[in-house]
Design a protein around this motif. Structure first.
Motif, PDB file in Angstrom:
ATOM      1  N   UNK A   1      -3.372   5.221   0.061  1.00  0.00           N
ATOM      2  CA  UNK A   1      -3.992   5.922   1.189  1.00  0.00           C
ATOM      3  C   UNK A   1      -4.036   7.417   0.893  1.00  0.00           C
ATOM      4  N   UNK A   2      -5.232   7.971   0.767  1.00  0.00           N
ATOM      5  CA  UNK A   2      -5.395   9.420   0.677  1.00  0.00           C
ATOM      6  C   UNK A   2      -6.749   9.760   1.278  1.00  0.00           C
ATOM      7  N   UNK A   3      -6.739  10.305   2.447  1.00  0.00           N
ATOM      8  CA  UNK A   3      -8.006  10.504   3.162  1.00  0.00           C
ATOM      9  C   UNK A   3      -8.903  11.502   2.450  1.00  0.00           C
ATOM     10  N   UNK A   4      -8.307  12.360   1.599  1.00  0.00           N
ATOM     11  CA  UNK A   4      -9.132  13.324   0.861  1.00  0.00           C
ATOM     12  C   UNK A   4      -9.860  12.702  -0.327  1.00  0.00           C
ATOM     13  N   UNK A   5      -9.389  11.571  -0.785  1.00  0.00           N
ATOM     14  CA  UNK A   5      -9.977  10.968  -1.991  1.00  0.00           C
ATOM     15  C   UNK A   5     -10.471   9.557  -1.731  1.00  0.00           C
ATOM     16  N   UNK A   6     -10.640   9.204  -0.454  1.00  0.00           N
ATOM     17  CA  UNK A   6     -11.095   7.854  -0.111  1.00  0.00           C
ATOM     18  C   UNK A   6     -12.413   7.559  -0.825  1.00  0.00           C
TER      19      UNK A   6
ATOM     20  N   UNK B   1     -12.546   6.926  -4.059  1.00  0.00           N
ATOM     21  CA  UNK B   1     -12.181   6.961  -5.486  1.00  0.00           C
ATOM     22  C   UNK B   1     -11.318   5.744  -5.810  1.00  0.00           C
ATOM     23  N   UNK B   2     -11.023   5.597  -7.101  1.00  0.00           N
ATOM     24  CA  UNK B   2     -10.058   4.597  -7.546  1.00  0.00           C
ATOM     25  C   UNK B   2      -8.862   5.319  -8.152  1.00  0.00           C
ATOM     26  N   UNK B   3      -7.723   4.650  -8.141  1.00  0.00           N
ATOM     27  CA  UNK B   3      -6.548   5.215  -8.802  1.00  0.00           C
ATOM     28  C   UNK B   3      -6.881   5.597 -10.240  1.00  0.00           C
ATOM     29  N   UNK B   4      -7.648   4.760 -10.912  1.00  0.00           N
ATOM     30  CA  UNK B   4      -7.957   4.999 -12.333  1.00  0.00           C
ATOM     31  C   UNK B   4      -8.806   6.244 -12.553  1.00  0.00           C
ATOM     32  N   UNK B   5      -9.454   6.732 -11.494  1.00  0.00           N
ATOM     33  CA  UNK B   5     -10.195   7.989 -11.637  1.00  0.00           C
ATOM     34  C   UNK B   5      -9.235   9.160 -11.847  1.00  0.00           C
ATOM     35  N   UNK B   6      -8.007   8.991 -11.411  1.00  0.00           N
ATOM     36  CA  UNK B   6      -7.047  10.100 -11.446  1.00  0.00           C
ATOM     37  C   UNK B   6      -5.854   9.836 -12.360  1.00  0.00           C
ATOM     38  N   UNK B   7      -5.459   8.569 -12.476  1.00  0.00           N
ATOM     39  CA  UNK B   7      -4.295   8.204 -13.290  1.00  0.00           C
ATOM     40  C   UNK B   7      -4.728   7.069 -14.208  1.00  0.00           C
ATOM     41  N   UNK B   8      -4.953   7.347 -15.469  1.00  0.00           N
ATOM     42  CA  UNK B   8      -5.584   6.349 -16.340  1.00  0.00           C
ATOM     43  C   UNK B   8      -4.675   5.200 -16.753  1.00  0.00           C
TER      44      UNK B   8
ATOM     45  N   UNK C   1      -8.065   4.608  -0.287  1.00  0.00           N
ATOM     46  CA  UNK C   1      -8.697   4.404   1.016  1.00  0.00           C
ATOM     47  C   UNK C   1      -8.202   5.450   2.000  1.00  0.00           C
ATOM     48  N   UNK C   2      -8.872   5.491   3.178  1.00  0.00           N
ATOM     49  CA  UNK C   2      -8.568   6.558   4.136  1.00  0.00           C
ATOM     50  C   UNK C   2      -7.512   6.168   5.156  1.00  0.00           C
ATOM     51  N   UNK C   3      -7.248   4.869   5.304  1.00  0.00           N
ATOM     52  CA  UNK C   3      -6.341   4.444   6.379  1.00  0.00           C
ATOM     53  C   UNK C   3      -5.664   3.129   6.012  1.00  0.00           C
ATOM     54  N   UNK C   4      -4.609   2.800   6.771  1.00  0.00           N
ATOM     55  CA  UNK C   4      -3.954   1.524   6.505  1.00  0.00           C
ATOM     56  C   UNK C   4      -4.882   0.356   6.779  1.00  0.00           C
ATOM     57  N   UNK C   5      -5.697   0.456   7.822  1.00  0.00           N
ATOM     58  CA  UNK C   5      -6.583  -0.664   8.133  1.00  0.00           C
ATOM     59  C   UNK C   5      -7.533  -0.950   6.978  1.00  0.00           C
TER      60      UNK C   5
ATOM     61  N   UNK D   1       0.871  -1.176   0.000  1.00  0.00           N
ATOM     62  CA  UNK D   1       0.000   0.000   0.000  1.00  0.00           C
ATOM     63  C   UNK D   1       0.907   1.225   0.000  1.00  0.00           C
ATOM     64  N   UNK D   2       0.423   2.309  -0.594  1.00  0.00           N
ATOM     65  CA  UNK D   2       1.231   3.527  -0.705  1.00  0.00           C
ATOM     66  C   UNK D   2       0.500   4.681  -0.030  1.00  0.00           C
ATOM     67  N   UNK D   3       1.186   5.316   0.909  1.00  0.00           N
ATOM     68  CA  UNK D   3       0.582   6.435   1.634  1.00  0.00           C
ATOM     69  C   UNK D   3       0.776   7.737   0.851  1.00  0.00           C
ATOM     70  N   UNK D   4      -0.329   8.436   0.583  1.00  0.00           N
ATOM     71  CA  UNK D   4      -0.244   9.689  -0.189  1.00  0.00           C
ATOM     72  C   UNK D   4      -1.306  10.674   0.274  1.00  0.00           C
ATOM     73  N   UNK D   5      -1.485  10.740   1.587  1.00  0.00           N
ATOM     74  CA  UNK D   5      -2.572  11.542   2.148  1.00  0.00           C
ATOM     75  C   UNK D   5      -2.594  12.978   1.622  1.00  0.00           C
ATOM     76  N   UNK D   6      -3.753  13.356   1.121  1.00  0.00           N
ATOM     77  CA  UNK D   6      -4.029  14.741   0.710  1.00  0.00           C
ATOM     78  C   UNK D   6      -3.210  15.194  -0.492  1.00  0.00           C
ATOM     79  N   UNK D   7      -2.450  14.296  -1.104  1.00  0.00           N
ATOM     80  CA  UNK D   7      -1.576  14.746  -2.188  1.00  0.00           C
ATOM     81  C   UNK D   7      -1.677  13.919  -3.459  1.00  0.00           C
ATOM     82  N   UNK D   8      -2.535  12.900  -3.479  1.00  0.00           N
ATOM     83  CA  UNK D   8      -2.598  12.057  -4.657  1.00  0.00           C
ATOM     84  C   UNK D   8      -3.508  12.680  -5.725  1.00  0.00           C
ATOM     85  N   UNK D   9      -3.128  12.683  -6.987  1.00  0.00           N
ATOM     86  CA  UNK D   9      -1.866  12.157  -7.495  1.00  0.00           C
ATOM     87  C   UNK D   9      -0.800  13.237  -7.752  1.00  0.00           C
ATOM     88  N   UNK D  10      -1.233  14.503  -7.880  1.00  0.00           N
ATOM     89  CA  UNK D  10      -0.320  15.493  -8.466  1.00  0.00           C
ATOM     90  C   UNK D  10       0.873  15.834  -7.598  1.00  0.00           C
TER      91      UNK D  10
END
Lengths: 368, 368
Positions: free
Chosen positions: B36-41, B43-50, B58-62, B7-16
């Motif tokens: 992990x990005x609590x601001x975009x929990x 969503x899917x990665x593909x919504x932002x990076x095709x 997701x919002x947390x490691x759990x 899992x990759x932590x990117x809180x509040x900064x994914x993807x740009x």
């Protein structure tokens, strides 16, 4: 580091294999009261090195302390075995120095401060163990501030490592001071730091901070002098050490360069499969690489003729260097560094300016 | 480091603003099971990076662990605040990862291993905290051994820092592999190390070991591949970072260079009082500086047109670069790196040789 009266440890190696001891004797501001060399105890420094202040050579720190009538501030480790280790045969002298209330200054890879026995003893006696190879922990990246200091900056650069850049730098400073120029030496390696009593060991800092560690020194002393002579390291075409060379070149933002060369050297010292390029190529390389950060010309050459047969051959080597590079040259040890100072002045470096005239009385020492 | 499912932590900064997270998604061999990005929990990665494998945000490691059905090996810190500090809002995620038996990999200046709470927890749970900026303690000076490896070596060099050297290197490796060339990426910075799963952080090593730390990597993997693409750093005319650039140039003993440039860049990033020299000057500077250690030509250019208005303007920028430098160029992200691979092959690099043909099946991973 601010030691007035010191003893220098050089067991079994004085003078020829004691580069640091010789450097401190020849160029340091410290008063060397004794040299420790158990093989030459009873001799005098002047028996072996004619052109420096005399001092007795003794077998132990206790004898040094007695000879100096208890007035010593510090013991300097003036030799470095291959590998930079600590020779256990020195321990009793180091302990005796600490017991006597003296600081101990070392440029060894082996850090005295990491030796639990010595560190504990030093703490108990309230003296400092100074490991000059240990960089300060507040260094950071360069900002370009070297370009703003009042002093003009001369940097010694080399065709290789071990060609005499430190010695050339110190001789240039001495010759400039003789001419009334307010010049200061900026050390970048452990021997230079022990001689000058301050400085950053550039080859030991984090690579990203290489230029920054040079800049930190220039900013520290650059407004107090008219000319700074920065000790270069390595060579810009060295297979292992060019990073340090490049960081010093750009970090110093030098106004002028002095190209240092060992007469007769044709391959990289210790890396004999690598040929040295033609001398004229070095002039172009250093100038072209410096220019985007700060325009700097090679103003003179310093040719180390230590291994040349005689004075005639040395004069020939110097003349050949000048011819190949197109700049005035000298062997600063054999012939003095006046030719370099002349060339620097001709290039407009080191003369100060009217606005600076009043501040010429500023002290020459640098705080660390 | 050998993590399959992360899992990759990117809180509040994914993807740009999550350069490392994006790099791992795009170029890493790891299977990214969640970001992990609590601001975009939600969503899917593909919504932002095709153009990368999809994964839930997701919002947390759990939540990441649940989404991955407990199969995660590691949590990667995929963002770096200015200054490289540890954001306390991440602590619960890092602790949860350790509790779940996952390693935690970080390129922050702040070392997780020096955080007493995290270090104690990791020791208790038997997981590793990997601080990729912490250099190995067995690095030393270069010996010139990079010149002896079987692989041809291509090095990305820059007109400045932050011009896309890592991305260009990774795109060149991908394009070369597409062509059946046994190519490998040699990382030199923390993001590249996290993507590749091994490597020395060249900008953090002792300055004297800069070239040596590159050489250590080339010797490690250089006989297992036909082409190594070394990630360059900084620029040879950078007021602060040129030491690292120079050490990589000589330490890699590159056979060919790829000059990387950000279209439109005219002054040094963050050092705006320093102009970039003309592009053609860089070609001369890099080639002239490389030659005494190892002859290397600039074979191609990689032009980063991220900030250019549109495709037409990008094509113009690339054409102008090729014209100024006299070498083929491309934007490896916008147009692919085939032109660089072609140029390398034309220069005789990366084709392997008959004697190597049997070993082409050798694994591409590098041990660390």
């Amino acid at each position: 580091m601010d030691h007035e009266r010191i003893a220098v440890l050089a067991h079994e190696k004085f003078p020829d294999r004691a580069k640091t001891a010789l450097g401190v004797l020849r160029y340091g501001d410290q008063d060397v009261r004794a040299v420790l060399d158990r093989d030459r105890a009873g001799d005098s420094v002047s028996d072996h090195v004619p052109d420096v202040a005399d001092a007795p050579i003794v077998a132990s720190f206790d004898e040094a302390h007695a000879a100096a009538e208890g007035a010593l501030d510090a013991l300097y480790i003036g030799i470095a075995p291959i590998g930079g280790g600590f020779d256990e045969s020195w321990r009793s002298d180091v302990e005796a120095a600490i017991e006597a209330g003296c600081d101990v200054v070392s440029g060894l890879h082996y850090f005295l401060n990491e030796d639990e026995e010595l560190a504990a003893l030093a703490a108990e006696r309230g003296v400092e163990l100074v490991d000059v190879r240990e960089p300060a922990d507040d260094l950071t990246v360069a900002t370009g501030a070297s370009g703003d200091v009042d002093a003009d900056v001369l940097l010694t650069v080399g065709t290789d490592c071990s060609v005499g850049k430190m010695t050339a730098s110190l001789e240039i400073v001495a010759a400039a001071r003789e001419r009334g120029i307010d010049a200061a030496f900026v050390p970048t390696g452990q021997t230079g730091i022990m001689i000058a009593g301050w400085g950053n060991p550039i080859d030991r800092v984090v690579s990203d901070f290489t230029a920054g560690a040079v800049e930190e020194m220039l900013v520290e002393v650059g407004d107090d002098h008219d000319l700074l002579v920065v000790e270069g390291q390595g060579s810009i075409v060295h297979p292992a050490y060019s990073a340090v060379t490049c960081g010093i070149l750009h970090g110093s933002m030098a106004d002028g360069l002095v190209l240092c060369h060992a007469a007769g050297r044709e391959v990289v010292h210790g890396y004999e499969s690598f040929d040295l390029p033609p001398l004229a190529d070095y002039v172009d390389l250093y100038e072209d690489l410096a220019a985007p950060v700060r325009e700097a010309s090679v103003v003179a050459g310093a040719v180390n003729t230590k291994d040349v047969a005689d004075d005639d051959a040395a004069a020939e080597a110097v003349a050949a260097f000048a011819d190949e590079t197109g700049v005035p040259a000298t062997d600063p040890v054999r012939h003095g560094a006046d030719a370099v100072v002349d060339a620097a002045l001709d290039a407009g470096l080191g003369a100060g300016d009217a606005a600076d005239a009043d501040s010429e009385v500023a002290g020459e020492g640098a705080a660390e």
